[in-house]
Design an enzyme around this catalytic site. Sequence first.
Site, short mmCIF file in Angstrom:
data_model
loop_
_atom_site.label_atom_id
_atom_site.label_comp_id
_atom_site.label_asym_id
_atom_site.label_seq_id
_atom_site.Cartn_x
_atom_site.Cartn_y
_atom_site.Cartn_z
N THR A 124 0.81 -1.21 0.00
CA THR A 124 0.00 0.00 0.00
C THR A 124 0.85 1.26 0.00
OG1 THR A 124 -1.55 1.31 1.34
CG2 THR A 124 -0.13 -0.21 2.51
N GLU A 126 0.34 3.68 1.77
CA GLU A 126 0.45 4.16 3.14
C GLU A 126 1.85 3.89 3.71
OE1 GLU A 126 -1.92 5.43 5.45
OE2 GLU A 126 -3.54 5.66 4.02
N TYR A 148 -1.22 0.21 10.80
CA TYR A 148 -1.60 -0.49 9.57
C TYR A 148 -0.46 -0.43 8.55
CZ TYR A 148 -3.60 -1.00 4.90
OH TYR A 148 -3.83 -1.37 3.59
N LYS A 152 1.84 -3.48 7.03
CA LYS A 152 1.93 -3.71 5.59
C LYS A 152 3.38 -3.69 5.11
CE LYS A 152 -2.10 -4.30 3.46
NZ LYS A 152 -2.33 -5.43 2.54
#
Length: 322
Positions: A124, A126, A148, A152
Amino acid sequence: MSKTALITGITGQDGSYLAELLLEKGYKVYGIFRRLSTPNYDRIKHILDKIELIEADLGDQASLNNAVITSKPDEIYNLAAQSFVGTSWKQPLLTSEITGLGTTRLLEAMRLFAPKAKFYQASTSEMYGNSNNDFQDEDTKFHPTSPYAISKLYSHWMTVNYRESYGLFTCCGILFNHESERRGIEFVTKKITDGVAKIKLGLADELILGNLDSKRDWGYAKDYVEAMWLMLQQNKPEDFVISTGETHTVEEFVVEAFKAAGIDNWKDYVRQDPRFMRPSELHVLQGKSDKAKKILGWEPKVKFNELVKLMVEDDLKRLSKK
């Protein structure tokens, strides 16, 4: 000879679109699902008779081993995760266990029971956090700013490690934000389009949001699952950034949503609430997908305003039926 694919997260937005794509291409599709007291098959109910579901959990190694042994996959797509950034602050250990360690368990199952399969990991944007770059590509330094994103990033590097250490075909798609009519209500984009539709139909009179200045690179999920498939059709496993290359603020998304619903003066309906601000907020993420364009021949098809319109019209249709 047709191929077989195993998808984790098949009941989610990306998983459902990917399953449809693979079925169209003649694949035999297996999907991993987690047993719940109230199963949610809404996104795949129209293809339930065409796929096979296997009960398993990213937190349980034995069940993942069984899923791989049962499906004998040519391709494995790991799309399952605790994927809500906000929830990851409230449940960092669960997020780490499922989003992080869950990937390692699946990689182990592949290494032991399907070493010739090809593996896709859903990474991701992010992971870049508050990058200082004007754009982010495969060479940009990672700096995750949420549990999160950190989970990831662990999964991302573990996938790379299994490729380099064991010679497995594993690759990561570093996908920037991608939305669709099937996006969950927990995400701000769906919250906006659902809220605007309710205002249009007289079911609500305000839309409460957090930071309107956050910028994201938003694409269409159906375009992005095609990129996932293309990555596993290559002769060499590599990682790719998948994005539109354009950024828009949450406010711009709001403006387009109200425009799609035919409502003027959006400011009359929108209220900001500090409760919806993240402890550590990302400001600008803009992907650069030159590598994907060159090697995969992939480019996004749906534009930003078209995406917002698709989502608003679908929510209007859904809510009108109710």
